[in-house]
Design a protein around this motif. Structure first.
Motif, PDB file in Angstrom:
ATOM      1  N   ASN A 129       0.818  -1.212   0.000  1.00  0.00           N
ATOM      2  CA  ASN A 129       0.000   0.000   0.000  1.00  0.00           C
ATOM      3  C   ASN A 129       0.856   1.269   0.000  1.00  0.00           C
ATOM      4  OD1 ASN A 129      -2.159  -1.682   0.002  1.00  0.00           O
ATOM      5  ND2 ASN A 129      -2.742  -1.349   2.122  1.00  0.00           N
ATOM      6  N   ALA A 166      -5.624   6.859  -6.614  1.00  0.00           N
ATOM      7  CA  ALA A 166      -6.030   5.481  -6.860  1.00  0.00           C
ATOM      8  C   ALA A 166      -6.006   4.671  -5.575  1.00  0.00           C
ATOM      9  CB  ALA A 166      -5.118   4.834  -7.898  1.00  0.00           C
ATOM     10  N   ALA A 167      -4.995   4.924  -4.745  1.00  0.00           N
ATOM     11  CA  ALA A 167      -4.896   4.199  -3.482  1.00  0.00           C
ATOM     12  C   ALA A 167      -6.112   4.493  -2.614  1.00  0.00           C
ATOM     13  CB  ALA A 167      -3.607   4.588  -2.757  1.00  0.00           C
ATOM     14  N   GLU A 168      -6.485   5.773  -2.561  1.00  0.00           N
ATOM     15  CA  GLU A 168      -7.658   6.173  -1.788  1.00  0.00           C
ATOM     16  C   GLU A 168      -8.914   5.474  -2.339  1.00  0.00           C
ATOM     17  OE1 GLU A 168      -7.455   9.207   0.603  1.00  0.00           O
ATOM     18  OE2 GLU A 168      -9.120   7.970   1.318  1.00  0.00           O
ATOM     19  N   LEU A 169      -9.064   5.476  -3.660  1.00  0.00           N
ATOM     20  CA  LEU A 169     -10.235   4.858  -4.283  1.00  0.00           C
ATOM     21  C   LEU A 169     -10.246   3.348  -4.097  1.00  0.00           C
ATOM     22  CD1 LEU A 169     -10.491   6.905  -7.598  1.00  0.00           C
ATOM     23  CD2 LEU A 169     -11.932   7.095  -5.573  1.00  0.00           C
ATOM     24  N   ALA A 170      -9.053   2.767  -3.908  1.00  0.00           N
ATOM     25  CA  ALA A 170      -8.988   1.319  -3.697  1.00  0.00           C
ATOM     26  C   ALA A 170      -9.276   0.980  -2.239  1.00  0.00           C
ATOM     27  CB  ALA A 170      -7.617   0.787  -4.108  1.00  0.00           C
ATOM     28  N   GLY A 171      -9.671   1.970  -1.463  1.00  0.00           N
ATOM     29  CA  GLY A 171     -10.065   1.701  -0.088  1.00  0.00           C
ATOM     30  C   GLY A 171      -8.916   1.745   0.898  1.00  0.00           C
ATOM     31  N   ILE A 172      -7.746   2.208   0.469  1.00  0.00           N
ATOM     32  CA  ILE A 172      -6.619   2.337   1.399  1.00  0.00           C
ATOM     33  C   ILE A 172      -6.791   3.630   2.190  1.00  0.00           C
ATOM     34  CG2 ILE A 172      -4.121   2.646   1.553  1.00  0.00           C
ATOM     35  CD1 ILE A 172      -3.952   1.031  -1.099  1.00  0.00           C
ATOM     36  N   ASN A 173      -6.599   3.544   3.494  1.00  0.00           N
ATOM     37  CA  ASN A 173      -6.718   4.728   4.339  1.00  0.00           C
ATOM     38  C   ASN A 173      -5.397   5.502   4.275  1.00  0.00           C
ATOM     39  OD1 ASN A 173      -7.104   6.614   6.316  1.00  0.00           O
ATOM     40  ND2 ASN A 173      -8.156   5.203   7.695  1.00  0.00           N
ATOM     41  N   PRO A 188     -14.663   4.897  -0.192  1.00  0.00           N
ATOM     42  CA  PRO A 188     -14.646   3.839  -1.203  1.00  0.00           C
ATOM     43  C   PRO A 188     -14.758   2.440  -0.579  1.00  0.00           C
ATOM     44  CG  PRO A 188     -12.966   5.471  -1.690  1.00  0.00           C
ATOM     45  CD  PRO A 188     -13.539   5.821  -0.348  1.00  0.00           C
ATOM     46  N   ARG A 189     -14.236   2.326   0.636  1.00  0.00           N
ATOM     47  CA  ARG A 189     -14.309   1.014   1.299  1.00  0.00           C
ATOM     48  C   ARG A 189     -15.760   0.601   1.555  1.00  0.00           C
ATOM     49  NH1 ARG A 189     -10.900   2.106   5.988  1.00  0.00           N
ATOM     50  NH2 ARG A 189     -10.636   3.865   4.601  1.00  0.00           N
ATOM     51  N   ARG A 236     -17.292  -0.606  -1.634  1.00  0.00           N
ATOM     52  CA  ARG A 236     -16.824  -1.943  -1.997  1.00  0.00           C
ATOM     53  C   ARG A 236     -17.481  -3.003  -1.132  1.00  0.00           C
ATOM     54  NH1 ARG A 236     -10.398  -2.379  -3.148  1.00  0.00           N
ATOM     55  NH2 ARG A 236     -10.442  -1.615  -5.260  1.00  0.00           N
ATOM     56  N   TYR A 246     -13.109   3.713 -12.962  1.00  0.00           N
ATOM     57  CA  TYR A 246     -13.061   5.163 -13.086  1.00  0.00           C
ATOM     58  C   TYR A 246     -12.550   5.552 -14.465  1.00  0.00           C
ATOM     59  CZ  TYR A 246     -13.793   5.218  -8.085  1.00  0.00           C
ATOM     60  OH  TYR A 246     -14.317   5.031  -6.838  1.00  0.00           O
ATOM     61  N   ALA A 300      -7.678   4.819 -12.290  1.00  0.00           N
ATOM     62  CA  ALA A 300      -7.220   4.695 -10.904  1.00  0.00           C
ATOM     63  C   ALA A 300      -6.286   3.517 -10.713  1.00  0.00           C
ATOM     64  CB  ALA A 300      -8.424   4.587  -9.950  1.00  0.00           C
ATOM     65  N   LEU A 301      -5.244   3.488 -11.528  1.00  0.00           N
ATOM     66  CA  LEU A 301      -4.228   2.447 -11.383  1.00  0.00           C
ATOM     67  C   LEU A 301      -2.967   3.060 -10.786  1.00  0.00           C
ATOM     68  CD1 LEU A 301      -4.540   0.736 -14.872  1.00  0.00           C
ATOM     69  CD2 LEU A 301      -5.455  -0.100 -12.712  1.00  0.00           C
ATOM     70  N   LEU A 358      -5.331  -4.381  -5.290  1.00  0.00           N
ATOM     71  CA  LEU A 358      -5.011  -3.219  -4.476  1.00  0.00           C
ATOM     72  C   LEU A 358      -6.056  -3.004  -3.381  1.00  0.00           C
ATOM     73  CD1 LEU A 358      -2.803  -1.126  -4.409  1.00  0.00           C
ATOM     74  CD2 LEU A 358      -4.210   0.362  -5.803  1.00  0.00           C
ATOM     75  N   GLY A 359      -5.579  -2.920  -2.146  1.00  0.00           N
ATOM     76  CA  GLY A 359      -6.493  -2.719  -1.026  1.00  0.00           C
ATOM     77  C   GLY A 359      -7.179  -4.000  -0.565  1.00  0.00           C
ATOM     78  N   GLU A 379      -5.410  -7.258  -0.894  1.00  0.00           N
ATOM     79  CA  GLU A 379      -4.349  -8.193  -1.232  1.00  0.00           C
ATOM     80  C   GLU A 379      -4.604  -9.565  -0.622  1.00  0.00           C
ATOM     81  OE1 GLU A 379      -3.962  -5.210   0.030  1.00  0.00           O
ATOM     82  OE2 GLU A 379      -2.824  -4.044  -1.431  1.00  0.00           O
TER      83      GLU A 379
END
Lengths: 445, 258
Positions: A318, A328-335, B79-80, B83, B91, B95-96, B108-109, B111
């Motif tokens: 992360n 993208a990290a934020e959108l992937a649910g990473i805090n 976003p969590r 999901r 997007y 968002a890569l 991602l997120g 794993e």
């Protein structure tokens, strides 16, 4: 093992089959060695041999490549190297930490006060718990300050550059105020071992044990990675490639064991030790090896743990995702905010640990402790291939970068360059290294 | 709205509003989506389509309004959350993380880890190869950072990420904008297949013709407001264009006249 060569591995796969890569190309593909790693070793060899030969020719004595100097070099690298591993994460996430030197100073000074003026009152002078309590306090204090910086950066939106620039001044000032500018010395005798010195080593036998364990670990890791690739049917490294990589790594480990074991204790220490242990020293003297210094082992352990953290955990993955594309990290649910705060906490803890090593090595806590270290730490990470644009960096690169910086410094001291010349050289090398790195990246693409 | 669908909608957005510095980007929009349905969102740039969708995917937090997912009121604050409600989003920007490889981006997120809590890269790569073999059999660059991939390949990574985790609701923001003819066709086929599997899909696009082909319903937005929400059979391409441009729903006016 390395990203870059695995990439070229895959592209070769798509071009269906082997093309004429040439001997070097074949070697690199088979061993999957990162060419950047080779470059770093090349630079290191250049510095070492260059200064050695210069010394031999112009001063009549090459002092660079002696067991004594290389052993000292390993100890000098430890403190910067420990912090550089944390700086990689900070820079990878597109931040910077200018406060690590001041952090080292204030935690070092606090630990000095704790172990010299506070703990002996309660535990008694030389109590075996002193060093543990002191080091724990130092690391926790670093972590707390790091957490505060991280909170300001992540949750209050102040740029890391500003927060840590402020931190540099604040904590340097705090270190001075803590003891009114007085130096604290000597530190606790057990604590002192954490900084190296003749007694702060693990001796010849201990070094062999460590060396052999590391070699076994290398072989085990290679076997298990090969098995994992086999299980999923991915491309295998050819056997000769495995043997070359494994053999070279183990040879380096064994070589460094031989090196540190060939540096004996000075006569005075030997006599002291012999007297304390009722050993009669023969007239030709006793050969007692230093072996690995404790701070070097701390650095190695930190390096291994940080590599595992970066490569093998979700946290590390992360961190790199945030560096590559924060949105993208934020959108992937990473805090992202909490991650940022944790990264600065980790950096602070490592600065605390580096303060343990640095103050133990000096056997004192002074105001100058860690002065300008932030620049060397950032330089080490950047020379080690960490990109200031974020998303790219390795732990081993940063440690090697620290070794390169320290080798330059040490080499110039040995041949008697002025401090001013040293600064000019170090500064120029930093810029040159980043320029070469840019060229390298462009060519790889 | 005459509609023959029955049961609870997968998604029901009620009176969603969000403003940025005084500009009402989305202004009291209500829209629903049923299982096995493709709803197209149309409108000029800045009409509020992407913003509305980002409220649903958790990238923005709506100022007011309610989300009902499969009949239950849902809080979408990040976003969590989205999901966790089985909503996946592709997007417009994809968002890569460009510095990571396809497998790392796909997971991602989320794993995959071994039982010791370490990353299971081998399994993630194997899974990526498996899903890519279905989506885009030509995809071979598994070890390279996605910055080294072509637009279409990057798009397929983003699509794979949305499809892999068994989404119930899929949001696609201009999924074909960066693609060539052949790849666009592949995406269209995929949308049809996912629709047959019972997913609900929100599709954003500027291509009215394409939307008429793929969607069951089209919703047109202008200046943050929902202008029309019509079944594709009931409108012509001209109707849609006039809604986009004029901000008036000709169908509604007809109804008044009748």
């Amino acid at each position: 093992m390395t990203d870059t060569t695995e990439a070229s591995d895959a592209s070769a796969e798509t071009k269906s089959g082997q093309q004429d890569l040439g001997l070097i190309g074949k070697f690199l593909k088979g061993t999957e060695i990162d060419t950047r790693l080779l470059g770093m070793f090349g630079a290191l060899a250049l510095i070492w041999f260059g200064f050695h030969i210069y010394g031999a020719v112009f001063n009549g004595f090459g002092a660079m490549l002696t067991p004594r100097n290389l052993w000292n070099l390993s100890v000098q690298t430890s403190s910067i190297g420990i912090m550089a591993t944390g700086m990689v994460l900070v820079i990878v996430t597109r931040h910077i930490d200018l406060s690590v030197g001041a952090l080292l100073g204030v935690t070092g000074m606090t630990m000095g006060i704790v172990q010299v003026e506070i703990l002996p009152q309660y535990l008694g002078l030389g109590h075996p718990l002193i060093w543990i309590v002191t080091a724990t306090i130092g690391i926790l204090m670093g972590m707390t300050i790091g957490a505060f910086h991280g909170w300001l950066i992540a949750y209050r939106g102040i740029p890391a550059f500003i927060v840590t620039l402020g931190g540099l001044l604040v904590w340097r000032g705090a270190a001075f105020l803590a003891n009114n500018g007085k130096t604290i010395s000597p530190v606790d005798s057990t604590f002192q071992l954490l900084g190296g010195g003749p007694y702060g080593t693990i001796g010849a036998t201990g070094s062999w044990v460590v060396g052999i364990i590391v070699c076994i670990a290398i072989v085990w890791m290679m076997v298990s990675s090969r098995r994992s690739r086999q299980r999923h049917g991915f491309a295998q490294r050819p056997i000769w490639g495995e043997l070359t990589v494994g053999g070279t790594s183990c040879a380096l480990v064994i070589g460094s064991v031989l090196l540190v074991n060939s540096y004996p204790w000075p006569r005075g220490i030997v006599n002291q030790y012999a007297a304390a242990n009722n050993i009669t020293v023969p007239p030709e003297g006793l050969f007692i090896s230093h072996g690995f210094a404790i701070p070097v082992l701390i650095l190695v352990v930190v390096g291994i743990l940080m590599t595992i953290l970066v490569k093998r955990t979700r946290f590390g993955r992360n961190v790199f995702a945030i560096g590559g594309n924060p949105e993208a990290a934020e959108l992937a649910g990473i805090n992202v905010k909490w991650m940022t705060m944790r990264i600065f906490m980790l950096m602070g803890s490592l600065a605390g640990l580096a303060a343990v090593v640095a103050s133990a090595r000096l056997n004192s806590a002074t105001n100058a402790l860690g002065l300008l270290d932030e620049l060397y730490v950032i330089a080490a990470a950047v020379i080690g291939g960490t990109s200031l644009a974020g998303g790219i960096g390795t732990i081993y690169g940063a440690i090697l970068g620290a070794l390169v910086m320290q080798s330059l410094q040490s080499g110039m001291v040995l041949i008697g360059f002025d401090t001013s010349v040293q600064q000019i050289v170090v500064g120029s090398v930093l810029v040159l290294a980043v320029y070469l790195d840019n060229l390298y990246r462009k060519n790889v693409k | 709205m005459t509609d023959l669908r029955s049961g609870t909608p997968l998604v029901e957005m009620r009176n969603i509003s969000i403003a940025f510095g005084g500009i009402r980007a989305v202004d009291g929009v209500s829209l629903d989506l049923y299982a096995g349905e493709v709803v197209g969102l149309l409108g000029h740039n800045g009409a509020g389509k992407s913003t509305l969708i980002k409220c649903l995917s958790g990238a923005y937090q709506a100022d007011s309004g309610e989300f009902w997912i499969e009949g239950k009121k849902a809080q979408i604050a990040s976003p969590r959350d989205s999901r966790n409600l089985n909503i996946e989003t592709i997007y417009q920007t994809l968002a890569l993380a460009d510095n990571l490889d396809a497998a790392s981006n796909l997971f991602l997120g989320r794993e995959l880890t071994t039982r010791f809590g370490f990353l299971d890269d081998a399994r993630m790569e194997a899974e990526t190869r498996r899903i890519m073999a279905q989506l885009n059999p030509n995809f071979k660059k598994f070890k390279e950072p996605v910055s080294a991939l072509s637009g279409g390949q990057r798009q397929s990574v983003a699509i794979a990420r949305a499809v892999y985790f068994n989404a119930r609701i899929l949001i696609m923001d201009e999924p074909t904008a960066a693609l060539g003819v052949h790849e666009t066709e592949m995406v269209a086929d995929l949308i049809k297949e996912l629709k047959n599997q019972g997913l609900g899909i929100f599709l954003i696009s500027h291509d009215t013709r394409e939307m008429m082909d793929l969607c069951d319903r089209v919703a047109v937005m202008k200046n943050g407001q929902l202008i029309g929400n019509e079944r594709v059979e009931d409108v012509t391409e001209d109707d849609i264009l006039s809604m986009i441009i004029m901000g008036k729903n000709p169908k509604k006016q007809q109804n008044y006249q009748n």
